[in-house]
Write an enzyme that holds these catalytic residues in place. Structure first.
Site: not given
Ligand code: GRF
Length: 212
Positions: A13, A105
């Site tokens: 996402s 993060h």
């Molecule tokens: C997000 O919450 C990001 O902060 C963390 O992993 C998750 C990844 O989600 N590092 P996506 O694959 O970008 O939807």
């Protein structure tokens, strides 16, 4: 125009938010360490080249990171953007991309590094939670902070509702951070601190629960 490579492991996402943000840079590739990462389809739908490098095919972190760096470098990126890339990177890899490697993060670092950040925030009873974009250093989830977004933790929040509120902000701050990087408005100084070369800053407080 600057070039970036985005590394993913899953849903994608944040990758999607970066693709839809019409950033002033070329997204040279999306690389995943898992063939089943949903983000690969998102990249393909946007005509972004994709590559898969399965960590399971490597005996140790050093050999995986060396192969990953070799693959990344074929795209000659200015910046390497970790967007849900679920691998701990070796110090050698991190040093190779010093000042050019960023991560997002899902917590207000330095609180809640590591996994299960939303559950831990709920458990800790904090009233404000959020997300952080930072330069990557060998110290996991402790690199110099570029931008953060804070959200309230509401009564009755579950891990899912809190995660959704934070994710919405992730999708706003990551494109902003990459825009600054590509415009040369932010950089990692030799002293390990983030230098902010843009001047627009606003000051307001997020108070949670709100005052009456
Ligand atoms: C997000 O919450 C990001 O902060 C963390 O992993 C998750 C990844 O989600 N590092 P996506 O694959 O970008 O939807």
């Amino acid at each position: 125009m600057k070039k970036i490579v985005i590394l993913i492991s899953g849903r994608g996402s944040n990758l999607q938010a970066l693709l839809e943000a019409k950033l002033p840079c070329r997204i040279a590739a999306a690389i995943s360490n898992r063939a089943d990462a949903g983000g690969l389809k998102i990249a393909q739908a946007h005509d972004i080249p994709t590559a898969i490098i399965e960590h399971r095919n490597y005996t140790d972190r050093d050999s995986f990171d060396a192969a990953l760096a070799g693959l990344i470098d074929t795209f000659h990126p200015d910046f390497v953007v970790l967007a849900g890339f679920m691998r701990i990177l070796t110090a050698g890899f991190v040093a190779r991309y010093r000042g050019r490697l960023v991560n997002i993060h899902p917590s207000l670092l330095p609180a809640y590094g590591g996994l299960h950040t939303h559950a831990r925030a709920l458990q800790g009873g904090v009233k404000i939670h959020g997300c952080t974009v930072h330069f990557v250093t060998p110290d996991l989830d402790h690199g110099p902070i570029i931008i953060q977004a804070a959200v309230p933790v509401l009564c009755g929040d579950t891990e899912q509702t809190l995660a959704a509120r934070v994710l919405h902000e992730e999708h706003r701050i990551y494109p902003q951070a990459i825009r600054w990087l590509c415009a040369g408005q932010i950089e990692l100084g030799d002293d390990g601190r983030v230098r902010l070369l843009h001047r627009r800053q606003s000051g307001f407080a997020l108070i949670s629960p709100g005052l009456e």
